[in-house]
Design an enzyme around this catalytic site. Sequence first.
Site, PDB file in Angstrom:
ATOM      1  N   TYR A  17      -2.234  -0.391  10.446  1.00 37.03           N
ATOM      2  CA  TYR A  17      -2.345  -0.781   9.035  1.00 37.03           C
ATOM      3  C   TYR A  17      -1.020  -0.545   8.316  1.00 37.03           C
ATOM      4  O   TYR A  17      -0.525  -1.423   7.596  1.00 37.03           O
ATOM      5  CB  TYR A  17      -3.468  -0.004   8.364  1.00 37.03           C
ATOM      6  CG  TYR A  17      -3.628  -0.332   6.891  1.00 37.03           C
ATOM      7  CD1 TYR A  17      -4.110  -1.571   6.492  1.00 37.03           C
ATOM      8  CD2 TYR A  17      -3.288   0.601   5.907  1.00 37.03           C
ATOM      9  CE1 TYR A  17      -4.242  -1.875   5.145  1.00 37.03           C
ATOM     10  CE2 TYR A  17      -3.422   0.299   4.565  1.00 37.03           C
ATOM     11  CZ  TYR A  17      -3.911  -0.935   4.188  1.00 37.03           C
ATOM     12  OH  TYR A  17      -4.047  -1.246   2.857  1.00 37.03           O
TER      13      TYR A  17
ATOM     14  N   SER B  44       0.864  -1.184   0.000  1.00 36.16           N
ATOM     15  CA  SER B  44       0.000   0.000   0.000  1.00 36.16           C
ATOM     16  C   SER B  44       0.892   1.223   0.000  1.00 36.16           C
ATOM     17  O   SER B  44       2.077   1.144   0.374  1.00 36.16           O
ATOM     18  CB  SER B  44      -0.887   0.015   1.253  1.00 36.16           C
ATOM     19  OG  SER B  44      -1.555   1.248   1.395  1.00 36.16           O
TER      20      SER B  44
END
Length: 244
Positions: free
Chosen positions: A155, A142
């Site tokens: 995350y 990501s």
Amino acid sequence: MLNVENKVIAITGASSGIGEATAKLLAKNGAKVVLGARRTQKLEKIVEEIRNQGYIAEFKAVDVANREDMKAFIHFAKDKFGRVDVIFNNAGVMPLSPMNALKVEEWDNMINVNIHGVLNGIAAGLPIMEAQGGGQFINTASIAAHMVGPTSAVYSATKFAVWAISDGLRQESKNIRVTIISPGVVETELGSDITDESATGFLKELRKIALTPDAIARAVLYAVSQPDDVDINEVIVRPTASPF
């Protein structure tokens, strides 16, 4: 497309979003795709659509956080087609929240799916690829693997881990390609499990300029289609308008 046709490609998180878009694009380019996710009704519908267009697809339910489940999924692909050329470890979750919200169960789930899921895919596929003399892992990280923002600490930590695991595997591998795909903001179901209102608002604002999943699918196709001696190690795909 060159070096895609007839490749056996297993994809997790394939019931929607990036996984679904990638499965469809790779199949159209001649790959034999094997779709995995927990929602088998959605998988069945996607596979039917791919087959109706004259392409090759199979599916099997998989919980990537379960090591034996992931092993069964990858061996299902091998048993169907005789080899596994690419494993796209794409499944992930993103229940963003500030640290002081203490959503410890959500932290655990992110670690289990985002980190253990990738490790389980590698553990299942690496012996097969080594035995057949080659293969490719593509792991979804990501933009959060490259930066940390409010509500994204855990995350981001999981996606930093995906980056580190992937680069370590790359350095250890002589004939197995390793690619990290780092999407910026994309319009998918990722984040639908957010329970913190502040994080929900933050993501909603970001997605005003979101990419479609097809943008990431094209990046995966690019990485797969290179000659076997060319290893595309990392691709970051952002919306043009995004500062992040």
